[in-house]
Design a protein around this motif. Sequence first.
Motif, PDB file in Angstrom:
ATOM      1  N   LEU A 220       0.725  -1.138  -0.139  1.00 52.62           N
ATOM      2  CA  LEU A 220       0.080   0.027   0.024  1.00 52.62           C
ATOM      3  C   LEU A 220       0.899   1.169   0.039  1.00 52.62           C
ATOM      4  N   GLN A 221       2.030   1.214   0.671  1.00 52.44           N
ATOM      5  CA  GLN A 221       2.785   2.420   0.581  1.00 52.44           C
ATOM      6  C   GLN A 221       3.269   2.643  -0.785  1.00 52.44           C
ATOM      7  N   ASN A 222       3.863   1.530  -1.197  1.00 49.98           N
ATOM      8  CA  ASN A 222       4.203   1.639  -2.711  1.00 49.98           C
ATOM      9  C   ASN A 222       3.169   2.303  -3.728  1.00 49.98           C
ATOM     10  N   LEU A 223       1.991   1.500  -3.339  1.00 54.75           N
ATOM     11  CA  LEU A 223       0.735   2.011  -4.271  1.00 54.75           C
ATOM     12  C   LEU A 223       0.497   3.417  -4.298  1.00 54.75           C
ATOM     13  N   MET A 224       0.592   3.985  -2.927  1.00 56.91           N
ATOM     14  CA  MET A 224       0.330   5.308  -2.695  1.00 56.91           C
ATOM     15  C   MET A 224       1.209   6.244  -3.290  1.00 56.91           C
ATOM     16  N   ASP A 225       2.655   5.816  -2.867  1.00 53.38           N
ATOM     17  CA  ASP A 225       3.832   6.569  -3.430  1.00 53.38           C
ATOM     18  C   ASP A 225       3.489   6.797  -4.881  1.00 53.38           C
ATOM     19  N   CYS A 226       3.184   5.890  -5.618  1.00 51.44           N
ATOM     20  CA  CYS A 226       3.431   5.722  -7.075  1.00 51.44           C
ATOM     21  C   CYS A 226       2.248   6.667  -7.359  1.00 51.44           C
ATOM     22  N   ALA A 227       1.102   6.609  -6.896  1.00 46.47           N
ATOM     23  CA  ALA A 227      -0.130   7.557  -7.249  1.00 46.47           C
ATOM     24  C   ALA A 227       0.263   9.027  -6.937  1.00 46.47           C
ATOM     25  N   ARG A 228       0.952   9.226  -5.702  1.00 42.78           N
ATOM     26  CA  ARG A 228       1.575  10.558  -5.714  1.00 42.78           C
ATOM     27  C   ARG A 228       2.451  11.215  -6.617  1.00 42.78           C
ATOM     28  N   TYR A 229       3.178  10.423  -7.123  1.00 44.12           N
ATOM     29  CA  TYR A 229       4.274  10.629  -8.114  1.00 44.12           C
ATOM     30  C   TYR A 229       3.672  10.673  -9.816  1.00 44.12           C
ATOM     31  N   GLY A 230       2.584  10.044  -9.728  1.00 40.43           N
ATOM     32  CA  GLY A 230       1.945   9.820 -11.031  1.00 40.43           C
ATOM     33  C   GLY A 230       2.615   8.638 -11.866  1.00 40.43           C
ATOM     34  N   ILE A 231       3.353   7.725 -11.123  1.00 45.16           N
ATOM     35  CA  ILE A 231       4.067   6.603 -11.720  1.00 45.16           C
ATOM     36  C   ILE A 231       3.009   5.446 -11.937  1.00 45.16           C
ATOM     37  N   PRO A 232       2.801   4.939 -12.758  1.00 47.02           N
ATOM     38  CA  PRO A 232       1.775   3.919 -13.251  1.00 47.02           C
ATOM     39  C   PRO A 232       2.156   2.893 -12.495  1.00 47.02           C
ATOM     40  N   VAL A 233       0.916   2.106 -11.984  1.00 47.19           N
ATOM     41  CA  VAL A 233       1.114   0.858 -11.090  1.00 47.19           C
ATOM     42  C   VAL A 233       0.136  -0.183 -11.903  1.00 47.19           C
ATOM     43  N   HIS A 234       0.795  -1.465 -11.851  1.00 49.89           N
ATOM     44  CA  HIS A 234      -0.422  -2.469 -12.236  1.00 49.89           C
ATOM     45  C   HIS A 234      -0.672  -3.087 -10.890  1.00 49.89           C
ATOM     46  N   ILE A 235      -1.898  -3.436 -10.707  1.00 50.05           N
ATOM     47  CA  ILE A 235      -2.217  -4.127  -9.449  1.00 50.05           C
ATOM     48  C   ILE A 235      -2.529  -5.542  -9.902  1.00 50.05           C
ATOM     49  N   ILE A 236      -2.009  -6.396  -8.998  1.00 52.03           N
ATOM     50  CA  ILE A 236      -1.798  -7.743  -9.489  1.00 52.03           C
ATOM     51  C   ILE A 236      -2.432  -8.588  -8.393  1.00 52.03           C
ATOM     52  N   PRO A 237      -3.752  -8.932  -8.441  1.00 51.75           N
ATOM     53  CA  PRO A 237      -4.101  -9.859  -7.668  1.00 51.75           C
ATOM     54  C   PRO A 237      -3.729 -11.380  -7.803  1.00 51.75           C
ATOM     55  N   MET A 238      -3.297 -12.301  -6.775  1.00 52.20           N
ATOM     56  CA  MET A 238      -2.720 -13.495  -7.282  1.00 52.20           C
ATOM     57  C   MET A 238      -3.657 -14.660  -6.714  1.00 52.20           C
ATOM     58  N   PRO A 239      -4.930 -14.644  -7.314  1.00 48.10           N
ATOM     59  CA  PRO A 239      -5.762 -15.871  -6.700  1.00 48.10           C
ATOM     60  C   PRO A 239      -5.194 -17.137  -6.971  1.00 48.10           C
ATOM     61  N   GLN A 240      -5.214 -18.089  -5.972  1.00 43.38           N
ATOM     62  CA  GLN A 240      -4.720 -19.483  -6.300  1.00 43.38           C
ATOM     63  C   GLN A 240      -5.970 -20.331  -6.056  1.00 43.38           C
ATOM     64  N   THR A 241      -6.505 -20.933  -7.100  1.00 42.06           N
ATOM     65  CA  THR A 241      -7.678 -21.821  -7.039  1.00 42.06           C
ATOM     66  C   THR A 241      -7.527 -22.816  -6.068  1.00 42.06           C
ATOM     67  N   GLY A 242      -8.382 -22.814  -4.911  1.00 41.46           N
ATOM     68  CA  GLY A 242      -8.406 -23.802  -3.980  1.00 41.46           C
ATOM     69  C   GLY A 242      -7.148 -23.392  -2.846  1.00 41.46           C
ATOM     70  N   GLY A 243      -6.458 -22.500  -3.014  1.00 44.84           N
ATOM     71  CA  GLY A 243      -5.561 -22.417  -2.024  1.00 44.84           C
ATOM     72  C   GLY A 243      -5.950 -20.816  -1.227  1.00 44.84           C
ATOM     73  N   THR A 244      -5.641 -19.652  -1.869  1.00 48.10           N
ATOM     74  CA  THR A 244      -6.009 -18.534  -1.311  1.00 48.10           C
ATOM     75  C   THR A 244      -7.348 -17.848  -1.845  1.00 48.10           C
TER      76      THR A 244
END
Lengths: 490, 219
Positions: A220-244
Amino acid sequence: MLNEVAPLARPRIEVLDRDEIQEIHESSLNILSRVGVKVDHEEALKLLNSIGVDVDFNKRVARIPEHVVREALSRTPNFVRLYHRDGKQYIDLHEWNTYFVVGSAAYYYMDFRTNEVRRPVSRDLAEVAKVTDYLPNTHMVSTALVPADVPEIIADRWRMYVVIKNCSKPIDTGAFTLEGVPDAAKLMAAVVGEENVGRKPFMIFAACSSPPLKWSALTLQNLMDCARYGIPVHIIPMPQTGGTAPATIAGAITQANAEFLAGLVIAQFTRPGAPIVYSGSPTVFDQRFATSCTGYIEVGLISAATSQLAKFYRIPSGCYTMVSDSKTVDAQSSLETAFGALISVLAGINMAIGSGMLLEENCISLIKLAIDDDAAGSALRFARGIHVDAETIAEKVMEEVGPGGLFLKHKHTRSWWRREHFIPKLLDKRTTDMWKRGGSKDLNTVAREYVEKILREHSPEPLPPDVEKILNESMQMIARKYGVEKLPEV
Amino acid sequence: MVLVDDDLLSELREATINGDSDRVEELSRKVIEAGIDPLEAVEKALVKGILELGDRWINGEAFISDLIAAADAMKVGLSILKNEIVKRGGAIKFRGRIVIGTVEGDIHDIGKSIVASLLEASGFEVIDLGVDVPPQRFVEAIREYTPDIVGMSTLLSTTMLKQKETIEMIKQAGLRDRVKIIIGGAPTTEEWAREIGADGWAPDGISAVELVKRLLNAK
């Protein structure tokens, strides 16, 4: 019908119909507002609380209402432009464009000279960057390896430095430290000037949610910092079917979507208009071996669905589709990646990530990277579809050649063959005899020789001397903060 | 003056490489008008151009359709320059003369045409009899052109036997000792070549050129 001007047909796949997308979207909203998301970051919790989100500060859980999500979506740009480090060339993550991206942050490196899998050093990363700079169908490099020859605490920024020096293409990266993004902004400023860090970004940061339904403090710190700088972010959900994540494909997609939307809310309320890409790295959690697999074909279904949801929200998309579970570069690593490449272009995934990657996203091989470039080129050609007009239908040519004639000699062949076909760099198309005379080499050997040739002959555009000087100084300053005086030669 | 000659020849070479028959025709006429030695034009422009392109093709840098177009362009240039060479009492020196054709009953052009173009691109004179060539026509062509080598192509297993029949007929005409005979085509093998009494077999175009060079050196 004949008189209508039809749009250009383009090969496409859809894995969800409109109603199914709507249903998944609404379920994600239900989960966000009823179950909520764990937000492990004080400032982010306060921010959410201030915009009417129901925050439980003890449990650090935020229940996000629909109207907040809608507002975040309306603030999100519908395309992300990533520049080369020269600040001139760029790629647009937008609509149905697909760009191929080297897999990022592998802890191991498969040495193409020995086939040994080992911890990488900075020189290995420099070679990955250099080869990527050359490959025609791999459009983005990444901070592909975590070098073991620098202290872990500066490894995230050191990787950026090494890659910036050795490759001119846009960089997919990420930070593993709280200071990661502000320091990265300094490195970017050294190359393109402080005013262009957010205006002409040549790096995009990965921010992975922690399934299920959780965002960590660091990310979250990285995400918010990037937003402040206007640096693009790709948000990566990582679902594991049957695990998480649920074992069902639809469940995994829905959970990932909820996590993505939660991240999007935090980014867009940190700074409206923050450039965000809806990315993902879905895996199948294999119940037989307790492994997290990237090469299952169901990963392709989830990836395609991610792209459809991104298009539904009018946000650029990404996904780890170019990866394989194979332990070596072999038929499995090629076929899993080839499926991924084709799914990426057919589903219009803007960033098809993972070229060169093996071993549950933990290893980079230059041999695989070279082969993946041919897979990428082939897929891109397929996506271009069939060019149909009077000249390509070639009725007149058939008339001229006539029954029993030979097109080989016709002018039409010379002017069209090249334009119509993707000519792979490595895949063998010769006669058996020519192949034998060439040494009967298999694909891995051909790819290894290709990599050796690139490393021998290709030099990426060097940074201007003054830029390089500032960049070196910036990197040294960052290293000194941690008492690191001596850095490897690259 | 020398400079102008060189420019014209290098333009002719480029036009040959580009397979631009119209331009080759135009430039060949200009060569004659300018009084340039036509033999030199053949060697330094036409042949040099096609050899260069042939090398590029072997390295995978040019397409077979480019090579065939260049070979056709070269022939256009040759037909114009040849007369002038003869007029001056000279003759073009080729590495050898080959008569080539697809055997009777088979109308497949592509393999034979590729071999013909590659041979031309290697400096040989090629007389292409076309497709569906009866045994008798091969016999006549040997009398007419006195080639060093006769090449026979076939794509069909049903027409393979025609290669044998043609060799038999060449023997009967008493011409077998005058030429080397080579065969090729998808269904053929080295054993087949031996069985029917051919002098050589090649699996593809590049091998065919090597085979021809080997046979002519041995001669």
